[in-house]
Design a protein around this motif. Structure first.
Motif, short mmCIF file in Angstrom:
data_model
loop_
_atom_site.label_atom_id
_atom_site.label_comp_id
_atom_site.label_asym_id
_atom_site.label_seq_id
_atom_site.Cartn_x
_atom_site.Cartn_y
_atom_site.Cartn_z
N LEU A 126 0.82 -1.20 0.00
CA LEU A 126 0.00 0.00 0.00
C LEU A 126 0.86 1.26 0.00
O LEU A 126 0.48 2.29 -0.56
CB LEU A 126 -0.91 0.01 1.23
CG LEU A 126 -2.18 -0.85 1.15
CD1 LEU A 126 -2.88 -0.86 2.49
CD2 LEU A 126 -3.11 -0.35 0.07
N LEU A 127 2.03 1.19 0.62
CA LEU A 127 2.94 2.32 0.67
C LEU A 127 3.80 2.43 -0.58
O LEU A 127 4.72 3.25 -0.63
CB LEU A 127 3.83 2.22 1.91
CG LEU A 127 3.13 2.41 3.26
CD1 LEU A 127 4.06 2.11 4.41
CD2 LEU A 127 2.56 3.82 3.38
N ARG A 128 3.52 1.58 -1.56
CA ARG A 128 4.19 1.61 -2.86
C ARG A 128 5.69 1.31 -2.77
O ARG A 128 6.50 1.95 -3.44
CB ARG A 128 3.98 2.96 -3.54
CG ARG A 128 2.58 3.16 -4.08
CD ARG A 128 2.34 2.29 -5.29
NE ARG A 128 1.02 2.49 -5.84
CZ ARG A 128 0.55 1.87 -6.92
NH1 ARG A 128 1.31 1.02 -7.56
NH2 ARG A 128 -0.67 2.09 -7.37
N TYR A 129 6.04 0.34 -1.94
CA TYR A 129 7.41 -0.16 -1.95
C TYR A 129 7.62 -0.97 -3.22
O TYR A 129 6.67 -1.50 -3.80
CB TYR A 129 7.66 -1.04 -0.73
CG TYR A 129 8.08 -0.26 0.50
CD1 TYR A 129 9.40 -0.24 0.91
CD2 TYR A 129 7.15 0.46 1.25
CE1 TYR A 129 9.80 0.47 2.05
CE2 TYR A 129 7.52 1.17 2.37
CZ TYR A 129 8.85 1.17 2.76
OH TYR A 129 9.24 1.89 3.87
N PRO A 130 8.89 -1.09 -3.68
CA PRO A 130 9.16 -1.89 -4.88
C PRO A 130 8.66 -3.33 -4.71
O PRO A 130 8.68 -3.87 -3.60
CB PRO A 130 10.69 -1.84 -5.00
CG PRO A 130 11.09 -0.61 -4.27
CD PRO A 130 10.10 -0.44 -3.15
N GLN A 131 8.25 -3.92 -5.82
CA GLN A 131 7.73 -5.27 -5.78
C GLN A 131 8.75 -6.26 -5.21
O GLN A 131 8.39 -7.22 -4.54
CB GLN A 131 7.30 -5.71 -7.19
CG GLN A 131 6.59 -7.05 -7.25
CD GLN A 131 5.27 -7.05 -6.51
OE1 GLN A 131 4.64 -5.99 -6.35
NE2 GLN A 131 4.83 -8.21 -6.06
N THR A 132 10.04 -6.01 -5.49
CA THR A 132 11.10 -6.88 -4.96
C THR A 132 11.08 -6.89 -3.43
O THR A 132 11.21 -7.95 -2.81
CB THR A 132 12.48 -6.41 -5.46
OG1 THR A 132 12.46 -6.35 -6.88
CG2 THR A 132 13.57 -7.35 -5.00
N ILE A 133 10.92 -5.72 -2.83
CA ILE A 133 10.89 -5.62 -1.37
C ILE A 133 9.64 -6.28 -0.82
O ILE A 133 9.69 -7.00 0.19
CB ILE A 133 10.95 -4.14 -0.94
CG1 ILE A 133 12.25 -3.50 -1.42
CG2 ILE A 133 10.81 -4.01 0.58
CD1 ILE A 133 13.50 -4.12 -0.84
#
Length: 208
Positions: free
Chosen positions: A77-84
């Motif tokens: 939801l916080l738009r972290y990278p998909q890898t993370i």
């Protein structure tokens, strides 16, 4: 559940946290979990002390935490990278979250430093290019027309070399402008393709 989170993500602004705030949040989250705070309490505390650009996101995260949302879902939801997000997801499923969070933080820090170095590298040539373009525009509207009028009034025949130079100077700003538009379109297309690539291909591009 996966479909629900995908639908929610579509309505979230692209930039919710700055990259620096994302790194800081993971560091503080790790410290809170290691001191005995629950995941829900940790995020509720961090939401009050983190510069999140959307109040709706804060409310949405609090609501989802009340329904038992995992750390990976909150980071999505916080738009972290998909890898993370995937790394944290697997840590929650098969490992220790507090052990994995420093690795995620280190990954984000490396990306952040790489982008900063790239921006510093590009700043100087872009500044020179901007000054050069401004000088050409000034020449086109001031000095060159005066010389053309002077040559015309005196009946002086302009040489072929002078004509070529005048043509280049007059048209170079327009050429640079169109080149910039093409470069921006290329960068946008490259980014759209890049985000859909598998992780191993992304790593090769980043290394190169």
């Amino acid at each position: 559940m996966k479909h629900q989170w995908n639908v929610i993500s579509k309505f979230i602004p692209c930039v919710i946290l700055s990259e620096k705030d994302k790194i800081t949040l993971l560091s503080k989250l790790k410290d809170l979990l290691e001191h005995g705070f629950t995941l829900s309490d940790s995020f509720n505390f961090l939401l009050q002390h983190t510069n999140i650009k959307s109040l709706n996101i804060k409310a949405l995260i609090k609501e989802e935490l009340q329904h038992g949302a995992d750390c990976s879902q909150v980071l999505k939801l916080l738009r972290y990278p998909q890898t993370i997000v995937m790394l944290i997801y697997f840590a929650e499923m098969f490992g220790d979250l507090t052990v994995t969070l420093p690795h995620a933080q280190e990954y984000l820090m490396k990306n952040y430093k790489t982008k900063k170095r790239l921006l510093k590298t590009l700043q100087y040539p872009l500044l020179l290019l901007s000054i050069f373009t401004i000088m050409l525009i000034v020449l086109n509207h001031t000095i060159i027309p005066e010389f053309q009028n002077l040559y015309h009034s005196m009946g002086v025949e302009i040489s072929l070399t002078q004509r070529y130079l005048s043509f280049i100077i007059l048209n170079l700003p327009s050429f640079l402008f169109y080149l910039l538009i093409v470069a921006l379109i290329f960068i946008i297309l490259f980014y759209l393709v890049y985000v859909k690539l598998p992780i191993n291909h992304k790593l090769k591009i980043m290394l190169s």
